[in-house]
Design a protein around this motif. Structure first.
Motif, PDB file in Angstrom:
ATOM      1  N   UNK A   1     -15.270   2.197   5.263  1.00 34.11           N
ATOM      2  CA  UNK A   1     -14.500   1.648   4.098  1.00 34.11           C
ATOM      3  C   UNK A   1     -13.390   2.449   3.812  1.00 34.11           C
ATOM      4  N   UNK A   2     -12.643   1.637   3.099  1.00 34.22           N
ATOM      5  CA  UNK A   2     -11.182   2.166   2.538  1.00 34.22           C
ATOM      6  C   UNK A   2     -11.475   2.945   1.384  1.00 34.22           C
ATOM      7  N   UNK A   3     -10.682   4.216   1.459  1.00 32.70           N
ATOM      8  CA  UNK A   3     -10.833   4.894   0.088  1.00 32.70           C
ATOM      9  C   UNK A   3      -9.210   4.996  -0.556  1.00 32.70           C
ATOM     10  N   UNK A   4      -8.491   4.185  -0.004  1.00 33.42           N
ATOM     11  CA  UNK A   4      -7.185   4.050  -0.422  1.00 33.42           C
ATOM     12  C   UNK A   4      -6.552   3.215   0.572  1.00 33.42           C
ATOM     13  N   UNK A   5      -5.505   2.321  -0.133  1.00 39.51           N
ATOM     14  CA  UNK A   5      -4.699   1.294   0.491  1.00 39.51           C
ATOM     15  C   UNK A   5      -3.532   1.262  -0.100  1.00 39.51           C
ATOM     16  N   UNK A   6      -2.640   0.761   1.058  1.00 36.40           N
ATOM     17  CA  UNK A   6      -1.026   0.607   0.549  1.00 36.40           C
ATOM     18  C   UNK A   6      -0.271   1.840   0.117  1.00 36.40           C
ATOM     19  N   UNK A   7      -0.837   2.614   0.946  1.00 35.27           N
ATOM     20  CA  UNK A   7      -0.190   4.142   0.569  1.00 35.27           C
ATOM     21  C   UNK A   7       1.095   4.356   1.530  1.00 35.27           C
ATOM     22  N   UNK A   8       1.950   5.283   1.264  1.00 37.34           N
ATOM     23  CA  UNK A   8       2.836   5.450   2.050  1.00 37.34           C
ATOM     24  C   UNK A   8       2.335   6.691   3.297  1.00 37.34           C
ATOM     25  N   UNK A   9       3.058   6.522   4.459  1.00 39.25           N
ATOM     26  CA  UNK A   9       2.459   7.503   5.428  1.00 39.25           C
ATOM     27  C   UNK A   9       2.401   8.867   5.144  1.00 39.25           C
ATOM     28  N   UNK A  10       3.274   9.324   4.191  1.00 41.10           N
ATOM     29  CA  UNK A  10       2.853  10.752   3.649  1.00 41.10           C
ATOM     30  C   UNK A  10       1.654  10.771   2.692  1.00 41.10           C
ATOM     31  N   UNK A  11       1.708   9.765   1.786  1.00 35.34           N
ATOM     32  CA  UNK A  11       0.307   9.879   0.969  1.00 35.34           C
ATOM     33  C   UNK A  11      -0.854   9.662   1.612  1.00 35.34           C
TER      34      UNK A  11
END
Length: 100
Positions: free
Chosen positions: A69-79
């Motif tokens: 399951x996703x815990x975050x989406x659309x993050x920068x590579x660093x994030x």
């Protein structure tokens, strides 16, 4: 989680730490729509509808094979890399790059 670990036990044991990792500010990085050093919220982690959308995606993903399951989406590579490092030791986590 998988067949050996009940979903509610898994969620109760790690959810607080996962939520803390998601909110924690990242020095030198500005969450989308926020100032540098501010805490992340669910919209800045890719869940514009808030915590209910996050909980639904997490529960749905973890309750069915392959239990992802996703815990975050659309993050920068660093994030994404910083969040992955924070989740290390809390739960299994990996990065998945979606094109499109």
């Amino acid at each position: 989680p998988h067949e050996a670990v009940p979903m509610d036990l898994f969620m109760d044991s790690v959810m607080g730490a996962v939520l803390q990792a998601l909110r924690q500010p990242d020095p030198g990085q500005s969450p989308f729509g926020k100032q540098s050093g501010e805490e992340y919220d669910f919209p800045s982690r890719g869940f514009p509808e808030g915590q209910s959308e996050f909980q639904e995606a997490l529960t749905r993903g973890l309750s069915e094979a392959p239990h992802l399951a996703p815990v975050a989406r659309g993050q920068t590579r660093r994030e994404a890399q910083v969040l992955l490092a924070r989740l290390n030791g809390i739960c299994e986590a990996s990065l998945r790059i979606e094109r499109g």
